[in-house]
Scaffold this motif. Sequence first.
Motif, PDB file in Angstrom:
ATOM      1  N   MET A  14      25.035  82.373  60.319  1.00 33.79           N
ATOM      2  CA  MET A  14      25.629  82.541  58.985  1.00 33.79           C
ATOM      3  C   MET A  14      25.646  81.222  58.230  1.00 33.79           C
ATOM      4  O   MET A  14      25.353  81.178  57.024  1.00 33.79           O
ATOM      5  CB  MET A  14      27.050  83.105  59.099  1.00 33.79           C
ATOM      6  CG  MET A  14      27.101  84.572  59.439  1.00 33.79           C
ATOM      7  SD  MET A  14      28.756  85.307  59.309  1.00 33.79           S
ATOM      8  CE  MET A  14      29.684  84.360  60.494  1.00 33.79           C
ATOM      9  N   ALA A  15      25.988  80.143  58.901  1.00 34.27           N
ATOM     10  CA  ALA A  15      26.025  78.828  58.247  1.00 34.27           C
ATOM     11  C   ALA A  15      24.649  78.453  57.724  1.00 34.27           C
ATOM     12  O   ALA A  15      24.503  77.975  56.586  1.00 34.27           O
ATOM     13  CB  ALA A  15      26.549  77.770  59.220  1.00 34.27           C
ATOM     14  N   THR A  17      22.237  80.510  56.940  1.00 30.45           N
ATOM     15  CA  THR A  17      21.919  81.404  55.824  1.00 30.45           C
ATOM     16  C   THR A  17      22.593  80.934  54.542  1.00 30.45           C
ATOM     17  O   THR A  17      21.966  80.900  53.478  1.00 30.45           O
ATOM     18  CB  THR A  17      22.343  82.847  56.158  1.00 30.45           C
ATOM     19  OG1 THR A  17      21.622  83.280  57.309  1.00 30.45           O
ATOM     20  CG2 THR A  17      22.061  83.788  55.004  1.00 30.45           C
ATOM     21  N   PHE A  18      23.857  80.560  54.629  1.00 29.20           N
ATOM     22  CA  PHE A  18      24.556  80.069  53.441  1.00 29.20           C
ATOM     23  C   PHE A  18      23.913  78.784  52.921  1.00 29.20           C
ATOM     24  O   PHE A  18      23.793  78.599  51.711  1.00 29.20           O
ATOM     25  CB  PHE A  18      26.047  79.855  53.738  1.00 29.20           C
ATOM     26  CG  PHE A  18      26.891  81.083  53.505  1.00 29.20           C
ATOM     27  CD1 PHE A  18      27.636  81.224  52.347  1.00 29.20           C
ATOM     28  CD2 PHE A  18      26.938  82.093  54.447  1.00 29.20           C
ATOM     29  CE1 PHE A  18      28.411  82.352  52.122  1.00 29.20           C
ATOM     30  CE2 PHE A  18      27.704  83.224  54.233  1.00 29.20           C
ATOM     31  CZ  PHE A  18      28.445  83.364  53.070  1.00 29.20           C
ATOM     32  N   ASP A  19      23.502  77.889  53.828  1.00 30.98           N
ATOM     33  CA  ASP A  19      22.803  76.667  53.402  1.00 30.98           C
ATOM     34  C   ASP A  19      21.527  77.003  52.645  1.00 30.98           C
ATOM     35  O   ASP A  19      21.255  76.455  51.573  1.00 30.98           O
ATOM     36  CB  ASP A  19      22.443  75.794  54.620  1.00 30.98           C
ATOM     37  CG  ASP A  19      23.606  74.962  55.122  1.00 30.98           C
ATOM     38  OD1 ASP A  19      24.486  74.604  54.319  1.00 30.98           O
ATOM     39  OD2 ASP A  19      23.614  74.660  56.335  1.00 30.98           O
ATOM     40  N   GLN A  21      20.710  79.821  51.153  1.00 31.87           N
ATOM     41  CA  GLN A  21      20.964  80.542  49.907  1.00 31.87           C
ATOM     42  C   GLN A  21      21.520  79.620  48.818  1.00 31.87           C
ATOM     43  O   GLN A  21      21.241  79.826  47.630  1.00 31.87           O
ATOM     44  CB  GLN A  21      21.892  81.725  50.146  1.00 31.87           C
ATOM     45  CG  GLN A  21      21.279  82.812  51.010  1.00 31.87           C
ATOM     46  CD  GLN A  21      19.933  83.272  50.479  1.00 31.87           C
ATOM     47  OE1 GLN A  21      19.777  83.565  49.304  1.00 31.87           O
ATOM     48  NE2 GLN A  21      18.935  83.309  51.360  1.00 31.87           N
ATOM     49  N   ALA A  22      22.277  78.616  49.189  1.00 28.29           N
ATOM     50  CA  ALA A  22      22.747  77.642  48.192  1.00 28.29           C
ATOM     51  C   ALA A  22      21.556  76.909  47.585  1.00 28.29           C
ATOM     52  O   ALA A  22      21.486  76.718  46.367  1.00 28.29           O
ATOM     53  CB  ALA A  22      23.718  76.645  48.824  1.00 28.29           C
ATOM     54  N   ILE A  66      28.873  78.130  47.454  1.00 28.98           N
ATOM     55  CA  ILE A  66      28.082  78.657  48.576  1.00 28.98           C
ATOM     56  C   ILE A  66      27.929  77.578  49.646  1.00 28.98           C
ATOM     57  O   ILE A  66      28.079  77.842  50.839  1.00 28.98           O
ATOM     58  CB  ILE A  66      26.716  79.173  48.085  1.00 28.98           C
ATOM     59  CG1 ILE A  66      26.904  80.376  47.154  1.00 28.98           C
ATOM     60  CG2 ILE A  66      25.830  79.562  49.268  1.00 28.98           C
ATOM     61  CD1 ILE A  66      25.645  80.790  46.407  1.00 28.98           C
ATOM     62  N   GLU A  67      27.649  76.346  49.212  1.00 30.37           N
ATOM     63  CA  GLU A  67      27.556  75.232  50.170  1.00 30.37           C
ATOM     64  C   GLU A  67      28.884  75.002  50.877  1.00 30.37           C
ATOM     65  O   GLU A  67      28.910  74.685  52.067  1.00 30.37           O
ATOM     66  CB  GLU A  67      27.139  73.954  49.451  1.00 30.37           C
ATOM     67  CG  GLU A  67      25.706  73.910  49.044  1.00 30.37           C
ATOM     68  CD  GLU A  67      25.344  72.689  48.218  1.00 30.37           C
ATOM     69  OE1 GLU A  67      24.151  72.384  48.157  1.00 30.37           O
ATOM     70  OE2 GLU A  67      26.243  72.038  47.632  1.00 30.37           O
ATOM     71  N   HIS A  69      31.106  77.245  51.640  1.00 28.39           N
ATOM     72  CA  HIS A  69      31.247  78.267  52.681  1.00 28.39           C
ATOM     73  C   HIS A  69      30.379  77.932  53.891  1.00 28.39           C
ATOM     74  O   HIS A  69      30.798  78.142  55.037  1.00 28.39           O
ATOM     75  CB  HIS A  69      30.893  79.645  52.132  1.00 28.39           C
ATOM     76  CG  HIS A  69      31.897  80.179  51.157  1.00 28.39           C
ATOM     77  ND1 HIS A  69      33.215  80.396  51.483  1.00 28.39           N
ATOM     78  CD2 HIS A  69      31.779  80.521  49.859  1.00 28.39           C
ATOM     79  CE1 HIS A  69      33.872  80.858  50.441  1.00 28.39           C
ATOM     80  NE2 HIS A  69      33.023  80.933  49.431  1.00 28.39           N
ATOM     81  N   ALA A  70      29.188  77.402  53.642  1.00 30.88           N
ATOM     82  CA  ALA A  70      28.322  76.982  54.755  1.00 30.88           C
ATOM     83  C   ALA A  70      29.008  75.889  55.568  1.00 30.88           C
ATOM     84  O   ALA A  70      29.000  75.922  56.802  1.00 30.88           O
ATOM     85  CB  ALA A  70      26.975  76.493  54.230  1.00 30.88           C
TER      86      ALA A  70
END
Length: 99
Positions: A14-15, A17-19, A21-22, A66-67, A69-70
């Motif tokens: 998940m981390a 993916t968030f990286d 996507q940011a 978003i970053e 949350h990562a």
Amino acid sequence: MGDLKVVLGDLSSMASTFDEQAKSYRDITPRVTPPIAASGDGALDGIIKGAMDLIAILHEQMATAIEGHAEKLHTAHDAYERQDIDNRFLYDNLMKDES
């Protein structure tokens, strides 16, 4: 302990993916921000520019969120991993006399 490994893998995934996507969000921002058209009225042009500047700020804040949350997911992963190591160390120390 096997269940914790799945959690660690999921948190890491998940981390990442968030990286990703940011970065993707930042990359598409210029393409979804239209150029400012002149209206012929200087005052209205100023208002339009101000609104577009606010939209650009919102895009930047969204990518930053978003970053964030990562980063929190990376932190949670690391905390769980440390806890797993600490628990294993404690278990091994308690059980070394049992062998």
